[in-house]
Write a protein that holds these residues in place. Sequence first.
Motif, short mmCIF file in Angstrom:
data_model
loop_
_atom_site.label_atom_id
_atom_site.label_comp_id
_atom_site.label_asym_id
_atom_site.label_seq_id
_atom_site.Cartn_x
_atom_site.Cartn_y
_atom_site.Cartn_z
N ALA A 10 0.84 -1.21 0.00
CA ALA A 10 0.00 0.00 0.00
C ALA A 10 0.87 1.26 0.00
O ALA A 10 0.50 2.27 -0.60
N LEU A 11 2.01 1.18 0.65
CA LEU A 11 2.89 2.34 0.74
C LEU A 11 3.98 2.36 -0.35
O LEU A 11 4.88 3.20 -0.31
N SER A 12 3.86 1.47 -1.32
CA SER A 12 4.89 1.39 -2.37
C SER A 12 4.63 2.37 -3.52
O SER A 12 5.46 2.49 -4.42
N ASP A 13 3.51 3.07 -3.47
CA ASP A 13 3.18 4.01 -4.54
C ASP A 13 3.33 5.44 -4.03
O ASP A 13 2.80 5.77 -2.96
N PRO A 14 4.03 6.30 -4.77
CA PRO A 14 4.23 7.69 -4.32
C PRO A 14 2.93 8.45 -4.05
O PRO A 14 2.86 9.22 -3.09
N ALA A 15 1.91 8.23 -4.86
CA ALA A 15 0.63 8.93 -4.64
C ALA A 15 0.02 8.53 -3.30
O ALA A 15 -0.53 9.38 -2.59
N ARG A 16 0.13 7.27 -2.94
CA ARG A 16 -0.44 6.82 -1.67
C ARG A 16 0.35 7.37 -0.48
O ARG A 16 -0.23 7.72 0.54
N VAL A 17 1.66 7.49 -0.63
CA VAL A 17 2.46 8.09 0.44
C VAL A 17 2.07 9.56 0.59
O VAL A 17 1.91 10.07 1.70
N ILE A 36 -5.06 18.32 -5.28
CA ILE A 36 -3.64 18.47 -4.96
C ILE A 36 -2.78 17.50 -5.76
O ILE A 36 -1.72 17.86 -6.27
N LEU A 37 -3.23 16.26 -5.89
CA LEU A 37 -2.43 15.26 -6.59
C LEU A 37 -2.46 15.44 -8.11
O LEU A 37 -1.60 14.92 -8.81
N GLN A 38 -3.49 16.14 -8.60
CA GLN A 38 -3.65 16.34 -10.04
C GLN A 38 -3.75 15.01 -10.80
O GLN A 38 -3.10 14.81 -11.83
N ILE A 39 -4.55 14.10 -10.23
CA ILE A 39 -4.87 12.85 -10.92
C ILE A 39 -6.39 12.71 -10.92
O ILE A 39 -7.08 13.40 -10.17
N ASN A 40 -6.91 11.82 -11.73
CA ASN A 40 -8.36 11.72 -11.86
C ASN A 40 -9.01 11.06 -10.63
O ASN A 40 -8.35 10.38 -9.85
N GLN A 41 -10.29 11.31 -10.49
CA GLN A 41 -11.04 10.83 -9.33
C GLN A 41 -11.01 9.31 -9.17
O GLN A 41 -10.80 8.82 -8.06
N PRO A 42 -11.19 8.53 -10.26
CA PRO A 42 -11.12 7.08 -10.08
C PRO A 42 -9.77 6.60 -9.54
O PRO A 42 -9.71 5.66 -8.74
N SER A 43 -8.69 7.25 -9.95
CA SER A 43 -7.36 6.87 -9.45
C SER A 43 -7.23 7.17 -7.96
O SER A 43 -6.70 6.36 -7.20
N VAL A 44 -7.72 8.34 -7.54
CA VAL A 44 -7.67 8.69 -6.12
C VAL A 44 -8.48 7.68 -5.31
O VAL A 44 -8.02 7.18 -4.28
N SER A 45 -9.67 7.35 -5.81
CA SER A 45 -10.52 6.39 -5.10
C SER A 45 -9.86 5.02 -5.00
O SER A 45 -9.94 4.36 -3.96
N LYS A 46 -9.19 4.60 -6.06
CA LYS A 46 -8.49 3.31 -6.04
C LYS A 46 -7.36 3.33 -5.01
O LYS A 46 -7.19 2.38 -4.23
N HIS A 47 -6.60 4.41 -4.97
CA HIS A 47 -5.52 4.54 -3.98
C HIS A 47 -6.09 4.50 -2.56
O HIS A 47 -5.53 3.83 -1.68
N LEU A 48 -7.19 5.19 -2.34
CA LEU A 48 -7.80 5.21 -1.00
C LEU A 48 -8.29 3.83 -0.59
O LEU A 48 -8.16 3.43 0.56
N LYS A 49 -8.83 3.08 -1.54
CA LYS A 49 -9.31 1.73 -1.24
C LYS A 49 -8.14 0.83 -0.82
O LYS A 49 -8.26 0.04 0.12
N ILE A 50 -7.03 0.94 -1.49
CA ILE A 50 -5.84 0.15 -1.15
C ILE A 50 -5.35 0.53 0.25
O ILE A 50 -5.03 -0.35 1.06
N LEU A 51 -5.30 1.83 0.53
CA LEU A 51 -4.87 2.28 1.86
C LEU A 51 -5.85 1.83 2.94
O LEU A 51 -5.44 1.45 4.04
N GLU A 52 -7.13 1.84 2.61
CA GLU A 52 -8.15 1.40 3.56
C GLU A 52 -8.03 -0.10 3.83
O GLU A 52 -8.09 -0.54 4.98
N ASN A 53 -7.83 -0.88 2.79
CA ASN A 53 -7.68 -2.34 2.95
C ASN A 53 -6.45 -2.70 3.77
O ASN A 53 -6.41 -3.75 4.41
N ALA A 54 -5.44 -1.83 3.75
CA ALA A 54 -4.22 -2.07 4.52
C ALA A 54 -4.33 -1.59 5.96
O ALA A 54 -3.40 -1.74 6.74
#
Length: 114
Positions: A10-17, A36-54
């Motif tokens: 979960a912490l191996s991706d710079p956006a998630r850190v 702030i991240l300047q990435i699309n909403q689905p990508s942010v949601s996917k990152h959050l789901k990974i962080l939540e699962n961890a």
Amino acid sequence: MKEFIKVTKALSDPARVKIIKMLQHKKMCVCELREILQINQPSVSKHLKILENAGLVYSAKDGLWVNYQLTDGSSSPYAASFLGNLRHWLSDDPEIATMIFKLPEIRREDICKI
């Protein structure tokens, strides 16, 4: 070992850190993180789901908003350890410092026009 791998992946991706570093300062919604991240909403949601699962972040509904914030790490000793250490790590990184500096300017009401 499964829990350890889940947290480290979960912490191996710079956006998630970056998300973790921002959530150290305030709870945020997807639209604020996206801004702030300047990435699309689905990508942010996917990152959050990974962080939540961890076990690193959790979400809570607040009226129209879904707020994300850091957990206390109680679900995993690995999550607790990384969250504790990340409070001290990367503060001197220029990209992280710039991002944190911009946080007060980011307002969900302005972004979402509500």
